[in-house]
Design a protein around this motif. Structure first.
Motif: not given
Length: 333
Positions: A49-52, A322-327
């Protein structure tokens, strides 16, 4: 290992190419949020998850990553190193475009070797005479050291995990633990010896700058055990060389003190940590914006508040999905 470090020209180009807002130092530009890698399980699933997420962030305008040797039993540094090697090898990223900070001071574990911190201390650090038992400061379950020989070992470990010849910012992690045990006189004396070691590492280009990554040490009252004076710390650093240029402090709803409590002083004037750092020409990064996962509502408003708070260089945001990063990226793009 990958050579180089973050530069002004390349970091600015990267951020402009991604149409990202940024913050400026004399030496580099960085995104207003950074990828934090503290929370999560010590599992391969969380590593994936972290790597992605790290790949997504680096491809989308976040050029600052924060980690520590002890995070997730050393897996966080290794996950970052794997991503950096991939993106740089594929020429998607250049070493001079991003900023890396890591930390040491706490006794870590090594999950891949099956060693919890107590075993790592016994079978690696003490057995190999990297440190001695008398050099360990213990408060509750946390064990801390200030010995340069340990930091030589820890720095080499971090550089190996990250695959980087030079680390941009190297923090002494939660030094208030040692302060509580040693007291002021012994602590500052040992701090000067450690800062001298850090200055030698700057000359060798294994690190570029160093600083303190604290929890309560800089924001507690001056009469509390563990309190650290930023003015005194900066004076010690300037005496041995002057590459002490960064601090990291928590700033959230439960710990707002860095922004609203005058716990520091410079030239006899009471100041907040943010104000004192500005007067001393030290950049501040903040941690735990969502109070270690306890403030999960209105995260956009929290990030915008921090990004609009004067004197914060960048906020370390734990981003495993990734969805949290996008937000999070959307709050400033």
């Amino acid at each position: 290992m990958i050579k180089g470090y973050a530069t002004r020209e390349k970091t600015l180009n990267y951020l402009n190419n991604h149409e990202s807002k940024y913050r400026e130092t004399t030496w580099f530009y960085c995104s207003p949020i950074a990828i934090g890698t503290h929370l999560g399980d010590m599992t391969n699933e969380d590593s994936e998850l972290y790597e992605k997420t790290i790949k997504y962030c680096l491809r989308n305008g976040v050029n600052f990553i924060d980690t520590a040797l002890n995070y997730r039993g050393m897996k966080s540094e290794k996950d970052i190193g794997k991503v950096l090697e991939s993106l740089i090898t594929n020429k998607e990223l250049d070493r001079s475009e991003f900023v890396i900070s890591t930390k040491a001071g706490l006794i870590p574990g090594d999950i891949d070797a099956g060693l919890v911190p107590s075993d790592y201390l016994k079978y690696v650090l003490l057995k190999n005479e990297i440190i001695q038992e008398k050099e360990i400061q213990t408060v509750a379950h946390q064990k801390h050291v200030l010995t340069p020989s340990y930091f030589q070992f820890a720095l080499n470990q971090s550089r190996s995990h990250l695959g980087l010849e030079t680390i941009d910012i190297y923090y002494l992690h939660v030094p208030e633990i040692s302060m509580k045990v040693l007291g002021e006189e012994a602590f500052y004396k040992m701090l000067e010896e450690l800062f001298y070691f850090f200055e030698q590492q700057v000359k060798k280009q294994t690190i570029r700058f160093y600083g303190l990554a604290t929890w309560l040490g800089l924001i507690t009252d001056s009469d509390e055990k563990g309190y650290i004076s930023l003015e005194k710390t900066e004076k010690i650093a300037r005496k041995v060389g002057g590459h002490f240029r960064f601090i990291q402090v928590p700033l959230n709803s439960s710990l707002p003190g860095a922004n609203n409590r005058e716990t520091q002083s410079v030239s006899g004037i009471a100041l907040t940590v943010l104000e004192a750092a500005r007067d001393l020409d030290i950049h501040v990064t903040t941690s735990a914006p969502f109070n270690l996962g306890k403030d999960v509502e209105n995260t956009d408003d929290i990030l915008r508040f921090l990004m609009n708070t004067k004197d914060i260089l960048s906020t370390m945001v734990g981003m495993k999905r990734v969805n949290h990063a996008k937000e999070n990226i959307a709050t400033y793009k």
